[in-house]
Scaffold this motif. Structure first.
Motif, PDB file in Angstrom:
ATOM      1  N   ARG A 165     -16.196 -12.507  28.270  1.00 43.44           N
ATOM      2  CA  ARG A 165     -17.271 -13.366  28.556  1.00 43.44           C
ATOM      3  C   ARG A 165     -18.795 -12.350  28.769  1.00 43.44           C
ATOM      4  NH1 ARG A 165     -20.067 -12.815  32.849  1.00 43.44           N
ATOM      5  NH2 ARG A 165     -18.399 -11.469  34.208  1.00 43.44           N
ATOM      6  N   LYS A 171     -12.577  -3.708  31.651  1.00 39.23           N
ATOM      7  CA  LYS A 171     -12.115  -3.714  33.523  1.00 39.23           C
ATOM      8  C   LYS A 171     -10.857  -4.204  33.236  1.00 39.23           C
ATOM      9  CE  LYS A 171     -15.159  -6.925  36.218  1.00 39.23           C
ATOM     10  NZ  LYS A 171     -15.514  -8.081  36.238  1.00 39.23           N
ATOM     11  N   GLU A 204     -16.667  -7.383  31.415  1.00 36.19           N
ATOM     12  CA  GLU A 204     -15.508  -6.757  31.439  1.00 36.19           C
ATOM     13  C   GLU A 204     -16.046  -5.726  30.524  1.00 36.19           C
ATOM     14  OE1 GLU A 204     -14.886 -11.428  31.308  1.00 36.19           O
ATOM     15  OE2 GLU A 204     -16.787  -9.727  30.491  1.00 36.19           O
ATOM     16  N   LYS A 250      -5.799  -7.135  31.396  1.00 40.63           N
ATOM     17  CA  LYS A 250      -4.145  -7.558  31.682  1.00 40.63           C
ATOM     18  C   LYS A 250      -3.913  -9.210  32.203  1.00 40.63           C
ATOM     19  CE  LYS A 250      -2.536  -4.029  35.188  1.00 40.63           C
ATOM     20  NZ  LYS A 250      -2.490  -3.464  36.292  1.00 40.63           N
ATOM     21  N   SER A 251      -5.093  -9.829  31.717  1.00 43.16           N
ATOM     22  CA  SER A 251      -5.088 -10.980  31.628  1.00 43.16           C
ATOM     23  C   SER A 251      -5.386 -11.587  30.929  1.00 43.16           C
ATOM     24  CB  SER A 251      -6.077 -11.793  32.445  1.00 43.16           C
ATOM     25  OG  SER A 251      -7.332 -11.200  32.221  1.00 43.16           O
ATOM     26  N   ILE A 252      -5.858 -10.710  29.327  1.00 46.33           N
ATOM     27  CA  ILE A 252      -5.252 -11.488  27.966  1.00 46.33           C
ATOM     28  C   ILE A 252      -4.527 -10.571  26.894  1.00 46.33           C
ATOM     29  CG2 ILE A 252      -7.551 -11.969  27.551  1.00 46.33           C
ATOM     30  CD1 ILE A 252      -7.994  -9.532  26.227  1.00 46.33           C
ATOM     31  N   GLY A 253      -3.144 -10.070  28.197  1.00 48.67           N
ATOM     32  CA  GLY A 253      -2.405  -9.139  28.025  1.00 48.67           C
ATOM     33  C   GLY A 253      -3.016  -8.158  26.957  1.00 48.67           C
ATOM     34  N   ASP A 255      -8.643  -5.271  34.943  1.00 56.31           N
ATOM     35  CA  ASP A 255      -7.740  -7.430  35.591  1.00 56.31           C
ATOM     36  C   ASP A 255      -7.929  -7.762  34.046  1.00 56.31           C
ATOM     37  OD1 ASP A 255      -7.414  -6.267  37.654  1.00 56.31           O
ATOM     38  OD2 ASP A 255      -8.553  -7.215  38.472  1.00 56.31           O
ATOM     39  N   TYR A 256      -9.296  -7.852  33.486  1.00 52.72           N
ATOM     40  CA  TYR A 256      -9.544  -8.867  32.619  1.00 52.72           C
ATOM     41  C   TYR A 256      -8.705  -8.248  31.232  1.00 52.72           C
ATOM     42  CZ  TYR A 256     -11.209  -9.498  27.728  1.00 52.72           C
ATOM     43  OH  TYR A 256     -11.757 -10.355  26.494  1.00 52.72           O
TER      44      TYR A 256
END
Length: 348
Positions: A208, A178, A115, A183-186, A180-181
């Protein structure tokens, strides 16, 4: 389907008309051609916004966002909100990068599926390299939090030791992330001083894997250009205290096995940054009486008292140990004298 660039590079802009074109040209000339360059004009009062628009007319990969002045962190967030790349990177608008920086970062990211991928930087003053900060863990891919903490811990601060500071670059500009990463964790940058520190701590906590690569392709300009890190006014002390509070809070949120070391490192960061703050006050154009008043406020702050309490100062370098003892004694006069002595020795 819209094309998705491999890397979106976000460049916040404020009062950099003398440096902006060189910065952007270093991005336009990247060996990794499949990129987008997002220039965020953060309400710059000079010609930077117009220069950004002109650069966008020359290269279809450049997009410009104009907004009212909000600060570096929010400007980066604005860039992230419109970024469309697989990964995102950040460059400060008075700096520049080597031609292969993003190709090397992206290649490592794809090979490791990490990431986050980080490299090193060098500081450059008037064309001469001042110092070099490679990634200490270059060549490693860190998997899982126990492994990642070897890197992430450095963002809290240095351990008590004879080293001047931790050699790990804390800037977010030395990597790609990354999208998308994030965005996924805000993930976002806070509107604070040294916003990179909190950002790196928070995104690393949930990652990760993180890959570190060799080299120092990011060039940090130190030509005495205007910078929030070099100026002082009455609100500057509050910005440092706000950062100290956030760092103590972040350390306290760490898992039990990492909390004690994180807090110890934050104490070192607070002590070190207090010396930076005192130096800013001492170098400012305010009156001697005001300098004494502001430095006394720093010396007596609750954050510094917490940092000094139980800290193994005897492990510090000699100069930092002397500064620690002057802080512990709450001696404004001695603190000022040590900072002036340090300034004089650096000049000589």
């Amino acid at each position: 389907m819209c094309h998705k660039p491999k890397v979106s590079i976000i460049v916040p802009i404020y009062n950099v008309e003398d440096y902006l074109e060189a910065c952007v040209n270093s991005l336009r000339n990247q060996s990794l051609d499949d990129i987008e360059i997002i220039l965020v004009d953060d309400g710059s009062p000079d010609r930077s916004g117009a220069i950004a628009d002109d650069l966008a007319r020359r290269d279809p990969r450049i997009r410009v966002v104009h907004q009212s002045n909000q600060g570096l962190g929010p400007a980066r967030n604005s860039g992230m909100s419109v970024a469309g790349g697989e990964y995102v990177g950040f460059v400060d608008s008075d700096d520049w990068v080597d031609p292969d920086m993003y190709e090397r970062l992206y290649t490592a990211a794809k090979a490791s599926d990490s990431e986050i991928v980080l490299t090193g930087l060098r500081t450059v003053c008037r064309g001469e390299v001042n110092s070099v900060f490679p990634q200490p863990l270059a060549g490693e891919t860190l998997i899982g939090q126990r492994d990642i903490f070897k890197l992430r811990s450095a963002y809290f601060g240095a351990m008590p030791c004879k080293l001047k500071d931790d050699p790990t670059p804390i800037s977010a500009c030395v990597g790609i992330f990354k999208l998308d990463y994030l965005k996924s964790i805000g993930a976002s940058f806070r509107a604070i001083r040294s916003e990179d520190i909190a950002f790196q701590i928070e995104i690393g906590r949930l990652a990760r894997s993180i890959t570190c690569i060799s080299g120092t392709p990011y060039c940090y300009r130190k030509d005495e250009q205007s910078s929030i890190t070099k100026s002082f006014n009455a609100k500057t002390i509050d910005t440092f205290f706000e950062l100290f509070q956030i760092l103590f809070d972040l350390a306290g949120e760490e898992a039990v096995e990492y909390r004690q070391e994180s807090l110890l490192r934050v104490k070192r960061r607070v002590i070190d940054y207090s010396r930076v703050l005192v130096g800013m006050i001492e170098d400012s154009s305010i009156t001697v009486a005001q300098k004494r008043e502001f430095i006394a406020e720093v010396v007596r702050s609750s954050f510094l008292r917490i940092a000094l309490d139980g800290y193994p100062y005897w492990k510090l370098p000699w100069g930092q140990m002397a500064f620690f003892l002057s802080l512990q004694a709450k001696s404004t006069a001695l603190v000022r004298a040590l900072v002036r002595l340090r300034r004089a020795s650096n000049v000589n």
